[in-house]
Design a protein around this motif. Structure first.
Motif, short mmCIF file in Angstrom:
data_model
loop_
_atom_site.label_atom_id
_atom_site.label_comp_id
_atom_site.label_asym_id
_atom_site.label_seq_id
_atom_site.Cartn_x
_atom_site.Cartn_y
_atom_site.Cartn_z
N ASP A 1 0.83 -1.20 0.00
CA ASP A 1 0.00 0.00 0.00
C ASP A 1 0.86 1.26 0.00
OD1 ASP A 1 -2.13 -1.71 0.11
OD2 ASP A 1 -2.68 -1.24 2.19
N SER A 2 1.87 1.28 0.85
CA SER A 2 2.75 2.45 0.93
C SER A 2 3.47 2.68 -0.39
CB SER A 2 3.79 2.27 2.04
OG SER A 2 3.15 2.15 3.28
N PHE A 3 3.92 1.62 -1.02
CA PHE A 3 4.61 1.75 -2.30
C PHE A 3 3.67 2.27 -3.37
CE2 PHE A 3 5.74 -0.03 -6.44
CZ PHE A 3 6.97 0.58 -6.61
N MET A 4 2.44 1.77 -3.41
CA MET A 4 1.48 2.20 -4.43
C MET A 4 1.14 3.68 -4.27
SD MET A 4 1.03 -0.30 -6.32
CE MET A 4 2.29 -1.44 -5.90
N GLY B 1 4.24 5.56 -5.42
CA GLY B 1 4.47 5.32 -6.85
C GLY B 1 3.47 6.04 -7.75
N LEU B 2 2.25 6.15 -7.30
CA LEU B 2 1.21 6.82 -8.09
C LEU B 2 1.13 8.32 -7.81
CD1 LEU B 2 -1.58 4.11 -7.76
CD2 LEU B 2 -0.29 4.67 -9.83
N GLY B 3 1.84 8.76 -6.79
CA GLY B 3 1.82 10.18 -6.45
C GLY B 3 0.48 10.64 -5.87
N TRP B 4 -0.20 9.76 -5.20
CA TRP B 4 -1.50 10.10 -4.63
C TRP B 4 -1.35 10.95 -3.39
CZ3 TRP B 4 -4.68 4.93 -4.87
CH2 TRP B 4 -4.97 4.65 -6.22
N GLY B 5 -2.35 11.76 -3.12
CA GLY B 5 -2.37 12.59 -1.92
C GLY B 5 -3.02 11.85 -0.76
#
Length: 122
Positions: free
Chosen positions: A47-50, A53-57
């Motif tokens: 979860d932390s990587f995603m 990696g996606l640059g989500w806020g």
């Protein structure tokens, strides 16, 4: 006599392990819980990587992932309540484990193959 006291207490402490040796259902349930806990740790790392990696806020991950994890949580509550009734009949134990594994695997597949999952990122 200390050794006599220790032997008496040891017998009391060993009785749950005797049950574990004789109950196939308990062995399977403990194996399921062990694998589930190992998976929970890996899921947090993923979860932390995603998110990074996606640059989500903040909060974006929850908006996408909560419906899937909520279904898993509801399934856990339902099966926990039903399991008490099912284990009374040994024939139902096998079906409970199968249903739990199938549902948990399906939810993990949805999470892994979704546009925010590990397979998508690869």
């Amino acid at each position: 006599d200390v050794s006599g006291l220790f032997k008496g207490r040891f017998k009391d402490l060993a009785s749950p392990f005797t049950l574990l040796q004789t109950s196939t259902f308990l062995q399977l349930r403990l194996a399921q819980m062990l694998l589930l806990q190992l998976g929970n740790g890996w899921e947090s790392i993923q979860d932390s990587f995603m998110i990074s990696g996606l640059g989500w806020g903040p909060g974006d991950w929850d908006l996408v992932n909560v419906p899937i994890s909520s279904f898993r949580e509801v399934w856990g509550m339902v099966t926990s309540g039903v399991m008490v009734q099912w284990v009374a009949d040994p024939a139902n134990r096998y079906w409970y484990i199968q249903a739990s594994v199938a549902f948990g695997s399906a939810m993990m597949l949805v999470q892994n193959f979704a546009p925010f999952g590990a397979v998508f990122m690869l």
